[in-house]
Each structure stands twice: as C-alpha cells, then as structure tokens.
Design a protein around this motif. Structure first.
Motif, PDB file in Angstrom:
ATOM      1  N   LEU A  88      -7.055   4.083 -62.615  1.00 40.29           N
ATOM      2  CA  LEU A  88      -6.636   4.352 -61.246  1.00 40.29           C
ATOM      3  C   LEU A  88      -6.678   5.850 -60.948  1.00 40.29           C
ATOM      4  O   LEU A  88      -7.152   6.264 -59.888  1.00 40.29           O
ATOM      5  CB  LEU A  88      -5.225   3.824 -61.008  1.00 40.29           C
ATOM      6  N   THR A  89      -6.201   6.680 -61.878  1.00 44.27           N
ATOM      7  CA  THR A  89      -6.162   8.120 -61.622  1.00 44.27           C
ATOM      8  C   THR A  89      -7.563   8.677 -61.369  1.00 44.27           C
ATOM      9  O   THR A  89      -7.769   9.451 -60.435  1.00 44.27           O
ATOM     10  CB  THR A  89      -5.520   8.878 -62.793  1.00 44.27           C
ATOM     11  N   VAL A  90      -8.517   8.277 -62.195  1.00 44.45           N
ATOM     12  CA  VAL A  90      -9.884   8.764 -62.014  1.00 44.45           C
ATOM     13  C   VAL A  90     -10.456   8.253 -60.694  1.00 44.45           C
ATOM     14  O   VAL A  90     -11.117   8.992 -59.955  1.00 44.45           O
ATOM     15  CB  VAL A  90     -10.778   8.343 -63.195  1.00 44.45           C
ATOM     16  N   GLY A  91     -10.195   6.992 -60.371  1.00 41.60           N
ATOM     17  CA  GLY A  91     -10.684   6.430 -59.114  1.00 41.60           C
ATOM     18  C   GLY A  91     -10.124   7.162 -57.903  1.00 41.60           C
ATOM     19  O   GLY A  91     -10.853   7.438 -56.935  1.00 41.60           O
ATOM     20  N   VAL A  92      -8.834   7.501 -57.933  1.00 41.05           N
ATOM     21  CA  VAL A  92      -8.216   8.214 -56.818  1.00 41.05           C
ATOM     22  C   VAL A  92      -8.807   9.616 -56.676  1.00 41.05           C
ATOM     23  O   VAL A  92      -9.096  10.074 -55.560  1.00 41.05           O
ATOM     24  CB  VAL A  92      -6.686   8.299 -57.002  1.00 41.05           C
ATOM     25  N   VAL A  93      -9.002  10.314 -57.795  1.00 43.12           N
ATOM     26  CA  VAL A  93      -9.572  11.671 -57.740  1.00 43.12           C
ATOM     27  C   VAL A  93     -10.987  11.634 -57.169  1.00 43.12           C
ATOM     28  O   VAL A  93     -11.371  12.494 -56.366  1.00 43.12           O
ATOM     29  CB  VAL A  93      -9.559  12.322 -59.134  1.00 43.12           C
ATOM     30  N   ILE A  94     -11.776  10.645 -57.571  1.00 39.76           N
ATOM     31  CA  ILE A  94     -13.134  10.501 -57.014  1.00 39.76           C
ATOM     32  C   ILE A  94     -13.063  10.243 -55.513  1.00 39.76           C
ATOM     33  O   ILE A  94     -13.811  10.848 -54.722  1.00 39.76           O
ATOM     34  CB  ILE A  94     -13.897   9.372 -57.725  1.00 39.76           C
ATOM     35  N   ALA A  95     -12.163   9.350 -55.098  1.00 36.58           N
ATOM     36  CA  ALA A  95     -12.026   9.028 -53.670  1.00 36.58           C
ATOM     37  C   ALA A  95     -11.597  10.250 -52.869  1.00 36.58           C
ATOM     38  O   ALA A  95     -12.129  10.512 -51.781  1.00 36.58           O
ATOM     39  CB  ALA A  95     -11.015   7.891 -53.488  1.00 36.58           C
ATOM     40  N   VAL A  96     -10.641  11.007 -53.391  1.00 38.91           N
ATOM     41  CA  VAL A  96     -10.179  12.216 -52.709  1.00 38.91           C
ATOM     42  C   VAL A  96     -11.313  13.231 -52.605  1.00 38.91           C
ATOM     43  O   VAL A  96     -11.548  13.837 -51.546  1.00 38.91           O
ATOM     44  CB  VAL A  96      -8.972  12.833 -53.446  1.00 38.91           C
ATOM     45  N   GLY A  97     -12.037  13.420 -53.716  1.00 37.94           N
ATOM     46  CA  GLY A  97     -13.129  14.382 -53.720  1.00 37.94           C
ATOM     47  C   GLY A  97     -14.233  14.035 -52.737  1.00 37.94           C
ATOM     48  O   GLY A  97     -14.740  14.904 -52.024  1.00 37.94           O
ATOM     49  N   LEU A  98     -14.595  12.754 -52.696  1.00 37.60           N
ATOM     50  CA  LEU A  98     -15.663  12.328 -51.788  1.00 37.60           C
ATOM     51  C   LEU A  98     -15.227  12.402 -50.332  1.00 37.60           C
ATOM     52  O   LEU A  98     -15.992  12.843 -49.460  1.00 37.60           O
ATOM     53  CB  LEU A  98     -16.102  10.899 -52.133  1.00 37.60           C
ATOM     54  N   SER A  99     -14.008  11.985 -50.048  1.00 39.76           N
ATOM     55  CA  SER A  99     -13.541  11.963 -48.656  1.00 39.76           C
ATOM     56  C   SER A  99     -13.363  13.369 -48.100  1.00 39.76           C
ATOM     57  O   SER A  99     -13.608  13.610 -46.915  1.00 39.76           O
ATOM     58  CB  SER A  99     -12.230  11.183 -48.550  1.00 39.76           C
ATOM     59  N   LEU A 100     -12.940  14.317 -48.950  1.00 47.40           N
ATOM     60  CA  LEU A 100     -12.717  15.698 -48.488  1.00 47.40           C
ATOM     61  C   LEU A 100     -13.881  16.622 -48.842  1.00 47.40           C
ATOM     62  O   LEU A 100     -13.802  17.830 -48.594  1.00 47.40           O
ATOM     63  CB  LEU A 100     -11.422  16.245 -49.102  1.00 47.40           C
ATOM     64  N   LYS A 101     -14.936  16.043 -49.432  1.00 47.69           N
ATOM     65  CA  LYS A 101     -16.125  16.798 -49.828  1.00 47.69           C
ATOM     66  C   LYS A 101     -15.774  17.960 -50.764  1.00 47.69           C
ATOM     67  O   LYS A 101     -16.220  19.099 -50.587  1.00 47.69           O
ATOM     68  CB  LYS A 101     -16.864  17.310 -48.588  1.00 47.69           C
ATOM     69  N   LEU A 102     -14.958  17.642 -51.776  1.00 43.00           N
ATOM     70  CA  LEU A 102     -14.544  18.633 -52.765  1.00 43.00           C
ATOM     71  C   LEU A 102     -15.497  18.589 -53.959  1.00 43.00           C
ATOM     72  O   LEU A 102     -16.068  17.545 -54.262  1.00 43.00           O
ATOM     73  CB  LEU A 102     -13.107  18.344 -53.237  1.00 43.00           C
ATOM     74  N   PRO A 103     -15.657  19.700 -54.666  1.00 46.00           N
ATOM     75  CA  PRO A 103     -16.592  19.734 -55.806  1.00 46.00           C
ATOM     76  C   PRO A 103     -16.053  18.982 -57.024  1.00 46.00           C
ATOM     77  O   PRO A 103     -14.843  18.887 -57.227  1.00 46.00           O
ATOM     78  CB  PRO A 103     -16.727  21.229 -56.106  1.00 46.00           C
ATOM     79  N   PHE A 104     -16.975  18.453 -57.831  1.00 52.41           N
ATOM     80  CA  PHE A 104     -16.619  17.774 -59.074  1.00 52.41           C
ATOM     81  C   PHE A 104     -17.092  18.556 -60.300  1.00 52.41           C
ATOM     82  O   PHE A 104     -16.644  18.272 -61.411  1.00 52.41           O
ATOM     83  CB  PHE A 104     -17.242  16.370 -59.119  1.00 52.41           C
ATOM     84  N   TRP A 105     -17.975  19.509 -60.110  1.00 46.78           N
ATOM     85  CA  TRP A 105     -18.528  20.265 -61.238  1.00 46.78           C
ATOM     86  C   TRP A 105     -17.803  21.598 -61.360  1.00 46.78           C
ATOM     87  O   TRP A 105     -17.818  22.416 -60.438  1.00 46.78           O
ATOM     88  CB  TRP A 105     -20.026  20.485 -61.053  1.00 46.78           C
ATOM     89  N   PRO A 106     -17.172  21.868 -62.523  1.00 47.35           N
ATOM     90  CA  PRO A 106     -16.377  23.093 -62.679  1.00 47.35           C
ATOM     91  C   PRO A 106     -17.175  24.309 -63.140  1.00 47.35           C
ATOM     92  O   PRO A 106     -16.654  25.423 -63.124  1.00 47.35           O
ATOM     93  CB  PRO A 106     -15.371  22.690 -63.761  1.00 47.35           C
ATOM     94  N   GLY A 107     -18.408  24.087 -63.572  1.00 42.91           N
ATOM     95  CA  GLY A 107     -19.187  25.187 -64.145  1.00 42.91           C
ATOM     96  C   GLY A 107     -19.198  25.095 -65.660  1.00 42.91           C
ATOM     97  O   GLY A 107     -18.264  24.565 -66.279  1.00 42.91           O
TER      98      GLY A 107
END
Length: 281
Positions: free
Chosen positions: A186-205
């Motif tokens: 659930l935690t990973v799913g929520v973070v993905i949903a938040v990132g996609l909906s707010l267009k936040l980055p997933f790659w830290p470098g």
C-alpha cells in the motif's frame, strides 16, 4: 528476541536512516527519496519472505488492519521527510520522538494495564531523547517558519504511532511477515499515485541512489522488528524503545566519528536508558 531488544534494533536502523534523511532531503527531491526507500523496503521484505517461505494466507481483518497501518506509515514518512527538510533538528527530532506516548496511550485505551511507574519510564525515555536531540543541533542557519515544521513533525509522530498500533494488531491475528507485506504494498502504491497525480519526480539521481537503497534496507529491518513485537508481551514498548533512534545516532557519532558529547547530553542518555532499564525489569 524480546520486545525491548526489537525496539532497540529498530532504533539503530532508523538512526542510520534519520541521519541520511537530514542530508539527502536538502538536495534530492523528497518524493524520489521516499519512493526509492519504500520500494527498496518492499523488495527487501519480499526477498526475505521468498527465502523463508512465508507467503501464507492471512485473514481479511488482518488485511484491513495492515492497509490502515500502511496508510499511517505513508503519512509518518512524508511528515518526517518534510519536517527534516525544513528543520531545525532540535525542533523536529523531539516532536517526532514523542510518538511512544501515543503508542502507550493507545495500548491503555485498549485495556492494557500501564502502571504509574511505567508511564514515568516512558516519559523519561521521550524526555531523554528530546534533550540529546535538541542539544546535538548547534546550527545557526536560517530556517523556514516553525508552524508548518511543527505540523509536519506531529503528523509524522501520529503516523508512526498509528503504524505500530494497527500493524501490531494485524501481527497478533496473523503472521507479521505477510501482514507487513500488505502494508508495504500500500505504501508504495500511494507514493506512486501521489507522484503521478502531482507530477513529482521518482528518480533521485545516481549519487543519492546507493544511500537511499541502504536506507530502504534499514527501514525494512526496523519496521519488521517493531511489527514483529505484536506477537510478544507488551508490544507497545517496542515502539517506545524504537523512538531512541536520534539518541543512538548521536552516540554512534561520538563512538566512531569522535564527535563531542556534552554533560547535559550524557544526562539525557542516562535518563532515557534508565527508562528502558525499568521497562526491562
């Protein structure tokens, strides 16, 4: 391993995680940090279950409790990262480390007998950790307004207290390994949903990635330790001792990095470990 020992192992792991958050959150997108850490924790936990062969069915009530625990863990994690990004540590750490009071209050509300001296021991641990954490931060840098920082810190404290309360209940009904897996999914799913909906980055470098993977493994071990305590007597005390992550980080820095410890900090350590010692009796 008993409840207090599990909590101390979790504190060591989260201490490492905590000190990394302080530095990485300043230069790396927060959503990317959280995503890699939680994804690594999920992969680590899944691998551990595969090796030990613990993919077992769990009752529906345990699934729901695990989902609630996962939701609280997302809340606690986002609160922690945003609070540490804003700082200062002397304000953030004591507030987040106060979650054991919520954990023990929850246990008392659910019928667990907590004596007056046990309450004193819990409060002593929280106060000792707060003193050490507050005195460890001597920075004079300008910080953002304190109101939102306090709010993020309190959100984190409530999030972690809720994670442990519902996660340990799930572990009491079923095995802690599959219930923790449900929470992590659930935690990973929520973070993905938040990132996609707010267009936040997933790659830290690339520079941050190895540290975030190590943080994810440490987080995986720590969460499993605290939730595993749900099958033992007085599981709430695993949450209490795990709150000493900030104190143990500073002690490790004193031991290996030769950083200075002041007399009031040593006093805070004695108070906190005295509380742990009483709970161990």
């Amino acid at each position: 391993m008993n409840t207090l020992a599990l909590g101390l192992v979790a504190a060591l792991c989260w201490g490492f995680h905590d000190i990394c958050v302080r530095f990485l959150s300043q230069k790396t997108p927060i959503n990317a940090c959280i995503f890699i850490v939680l994804l690594t924790g999920l992969v680590f936990h899944s691998g551990l279950m595969t090796v030990t062969g613990q993919f077992t069915p769990i009752p529906a009530r345990a699934v729901w409790l695990s989902l609630v625990a996962g939701a609280f863990f997302v809340m606690g994690t986002y609160g922690l990262y945003y609070a540490f990004q804003r700082g200062p540590v002397r304000l953030v750490s004591p507030l987040i480390a106060a979650y054991p009071i919520l954990s023990v209050s929850w246990a008392a509300a659910n019928g667990t007998s907590i004596s007056a001296l046990q309450w004193v021991a819990v409060i002593a641990i929280v106060v000792g950790v707060a003193v050490v954490a507050a005195l460890s931060d001597d920075s004079t840098d300008e910080v953002p307004p304190k109101g939102p920082t306090i709010l993020f810190s309190l959100i984190s404290a409530v999030g972690f207290a809720g994670t442990f309360a519902f996660g340990q209940q799930a572990a009491q009904i079923s095995h802690e390994m599959p219930t923790t897996l449900v929470a992590r999914l659930l935690t990973v799913g929520v973070v993905i949903a938040v990132g996609l909906s707010l267009k936040l980055p997933f790659w830290p470098g690339r520079k941050a990635l190895p540290w975030l993977v190590a943080m994810g493994v440490a987080d995986g071990v720590a969460l499993l330790c605290v939730l595993s305590a749900g099958t033992l007597p007085d599981p709430q005390y695993a949450a209490v001792t795990s709150s000493m992550f900030g104190l143990l980080t500073i002690l490790l820095a004193w031991t290996f990095l030769k950083e200075r410890m002041t007399l009031p900090q040593w006093g805070g350590c004695l108070v906190a470990f005295g509380g742990v010692g009483y709970l161990a009796i």
